[in-house]
Design a protein around this motif. Structure first.
Motif, PDB file in Angstrom:
ATOM      1  N   HIS A 171      48.923  30.831  35.697  1.00  0.00           N
ATOM      2  CA  HIS A 171      49.416  32.143  36.123  1.00  0.00           C
ATOM      3  C   HIS A 171      50.689  32.566  35.371  1.00  0.00           C
ATOM      4  O   HIS A 171      51.778  32.614  35.935  1.00  0.00           O
ATOM      5  CB  HIS A 171      49.663  32.156  37.629  1.00  0.00           C
ATOM      6  N   THR A 228      44.843  35.086  44.346  1.00  0.00           N
ATOM      7  CA  THR A 228      43.580  35.778  44.598  1.00  0.00           C
ATOM      8  C   THR A 228      42.825  36.090  43.312  1.00  0.00           C
ATOM      9  O   THR A 228      41.643  36.414  43.362  1.00  0.00           O
ATOM     10  CB  THR A 228      43.826  37.090  45.370  1.00  0.00           C
ATOM     11  N   SER A 229      43.486  36.026  42.177  1.00  0.00           N
ATOM     12  CA  SER A 229      42.843  36.229  40.879  1.00  0.00           C
ATOM     13  C   SER A 229      42.824  34.905  40.125  1.00  0.00           C
ATOM     14  O   SER A 229      43.734  34.084  40.274  1.00  0.00           O
ATOM     15  CB  SER A 229      43.598  37.279  40.050  1.00  0.00           C
ATOM     16  N   SER A 236      43.099  32.216  36.946  1.00  0.00           N
ATOM     17  CA  SER A 236      44.020  32.044  35.823  1.00  0.00           C
ATOM     18  C   SER A 236      43.683  30.729  35.135  1.00  0.00           C
ATOM     19  O   SER A 236      43.471  29.710  35.811  1.00  0.00           O
ATOM     20  CB  SER A 236      45.472  32.031  36.301  1.00  0.00           C
ATOM     21  N   GLN A 276      42.584  44.214  37.652  1.00  0.00           N
ATOM     22  CA  GLN A 276      41.418  44.579  38.464  1.00  0.00           C
ATOM     23  C   GLN A 276      41.716  44.410  39.950  1.00  0.00           C
ATOM     24  O   GLN A 276      41.307  45.231  40.778  1.00  0.00           O
ATOM     25  CB  GLN A 276      40.200  43.731  38.077  1.00  0.00           C
ATOM     26  N   THR A 277      42.468  43.372  40.303  1.00  0.00           N
ATOM     27  CA  THR A 277      42.853  43.186  41.695  1.00  0.00           C
ATOM     28  C   THR A 277      43.696  44.359  42.176  1.00  0.00           C
ATOM     29  O   THR A 277      43.498  44.879  43.283  1.00  0.00           O
ATOM     30  CB  THR A 277      43.629  41.863  41.864  1.00  0.00           C
ATOM     31  N   HIS A 304      42.628  40.151  34.864  1.00  0.00           N
ATOM     32  CA  HIS A 304      42.234  39.738  36.213  1.00  0.00           C
ATOM     33  C   HIS A 304      43.124  40.389  37.268  1.00  0.00           C
ATOM     34  O   HIS A 304      42.641  40.948  38.258  1.00  0.00           O
ATOM     35  CB  HIS A 304      42.331  38.213  36.346  1.00  0.00           C
ATOM     36  N   LEU A 305      44.444  40.321  37.057  1.00  0.00           N
ATOM     37  CA  LEU A 305      45.370  40.896  38.036  1.00  0.00           C
ATOM     38  C   LEU A 305      45.265  42.411  38.086  1.00  0.00           C
ATOM     39  O   LEU A 305      45.395  43.022  39.160  1.00  0.00           O
ATOM     40  CB  LEU A 305      46.811  40.469  37.723  1.00  0.00           C
ATOM     41  N   THR A 307      48.284  40.463  45.332  1.00  0.00           N
ATOM     42  CA  THR A 307      48.025  40.314  43.897  1.00  0.00           C
ATOM     43  C   THR A 307      48.722  39.099  43.299  1.00  0.00           C
ATOM     44  O   THR A 307      48.100  38.324  42.556  1.00  0.00           O
ATOM     45  CB  THR A 307      48.489  41.572  43.130  1.00  0.00           C
TER      46      THR A 307
END
Length: 357
Positions: free
Chosen positions: A217, A209-210, A212, A305-306, A302-303, A193
């Motif tokens: 980030h 992986t997400s 930004s 959901q990861t 976003h994070l 993550t």
């Protein structure tokens, strides 16, 4: 009849009284004492009625005409009056500050946008004049550190399932058995993550992986390990660059954790709590406009959901909640609340998988 606009904010800026019309993005500096006229028109009134109460009617008339001309006093029955009334009704019962934030961070038709080449040149000049803040935080109040695996552990941590299956089976789960989470699962969850795939030492632009905005980030992760095998109970900051759990506290009482999570009793049996904060200087360095505040929330989404997809792939239960006592949590995390903001929490545990939403 006229009334004071309901779609503006009055504030002091460096000693100046400023009216900010957040619908048209106009800021007007007001002379001292003008606020008394805004108060006088807090309800619809005729101008003559207000003037009758002033000794210097000529001066009062000039001020009122200026306020009308600036759109700060709105004529009842006008198009602007109708627009403001629709907005007030639509945004009720939320605070007026909520709509002020949204509309003040809109892009209007008149906004100009830079080309990709212009953005690259702007970034180059910025790097020369103003080095960016670091993309990763190292907490100052560390008791000790626990190294976590640097790569995804093999064998059972992640269940190989296609993306569509994970998307359709992911659920928010609010019932936990209170069992232990394996340390390698927590390590994989945090590493995939939040740890970098690559990062630029010069610009601090980082790939994870997400997505930004601008690769900044701003999101930091903190973990309360309640029942994680091989990890002593306590509150930790995740050092994403070095893949370390930096311990900040001794074990906390379950009642305190529930209180932090807005008195939501279903959080009591969680195995781990992953708290999301935002170090917004990372975004602010590249994007000076206040609209970038919106991006902080997108980033957490976003994070989150990861995290949801990873816990689903690991057979764990998860629910994200924003019902947090920000003040209490900020104190526990030892945050400088002027520079780092509490954003949310992923509550993670082991089954049973009941109470889905």
């Amino acid at each position: 009849m006229y009334r004071t606009s309901s779609c503006g904010v009055l504030y002091l800026d460096d000693g100046y009284l400023v009216w900010d019309d957040y619908l048209s993005h106009r800021q007007v500096a007001l002379a001292s004492g003008t606020e008394t006229f805004l108060a006088a028109f807090r309800r619809p009134r005729e101008i003559a009625e207000v003037l009758a109460g002033h000794e210097d009617r000529e001066h009062a008339g000039r001020v009122i005409r200026a306020l009308v001309g600036a759109g700060i006093l709105v004529e009842v029955g006008s198009a602007r009056d109708a627009r403001e009334r629709r907005m007030s009704a639509a945004w009720a019962p939320w605070s007026p500050i909520a709509r002020a934030f949204h509309y003040s961070t809109q892009f209007l038709d008149s906004n100009l946008f830079l080309s990709e080449a212009e953005q690259d040149e702007q970034l180059r000049r910025k790097l020369e004049a103003d080095p960016p803040p670091p993309a990763f935080k190292k907490h100052e109040s560390v008791l000790d550190s626990i190294p976590l695996a640097r790569s995804t552990p093999p064998g059972g941590t992640l269940v190989e399932r296609d993306l569509l299956t994970l998307l359709y089976t992911r659920r928010s789960v609010r019932s936990y058995s209170g069992g232990d989470i394996p340390r390698d699962q927590l390590a994989a969850l945090l590493s995939i993550t939040a740890s970098p795939i690559r990062s630029s030492a010069l610009s601090q632009t980082t790939l994870k992986t997400s997505p930004s905005g601008g690769g900044r980030h701003p999101t930091e992760l903190y973990v309360y390990a309640r029942r994680v095998a091989g990890v002593p109970a306590g509150l930790y900051h995740y050092d994403a660059r070095n893949r370390l759990l930096d311990r900040l506290t001794a074990p906390l009482a379950d009642d305190l954790l529930v209180r932090v999570c807005g008195d939501q009793s279903w959080t009591r049996d969680a195995s781990a709590y992953v708290f999301f904060t935002s170090v917004f200087a990372r975004n602010k360095w590249k994007y000076k406009i206040s609209r970038s505040y919106r991006i902080l929330h997108y980033d957490v989404g976003h994070l989150s959901q990861t995290v949801y997809l990873l816990t689903a792939a690991m057979g764990l239960a998860c629910t994200f909640t924003a019902a947090l006592r920000d003040e209490t949590l900020s104190q526990l995390l030892r945050l400088d609340t002027a520079t780092e903001l509490v954003m949310g929490c992923a509550v993670i545990g082991t089954g049973p998988c009941a109470d889905r939403a």
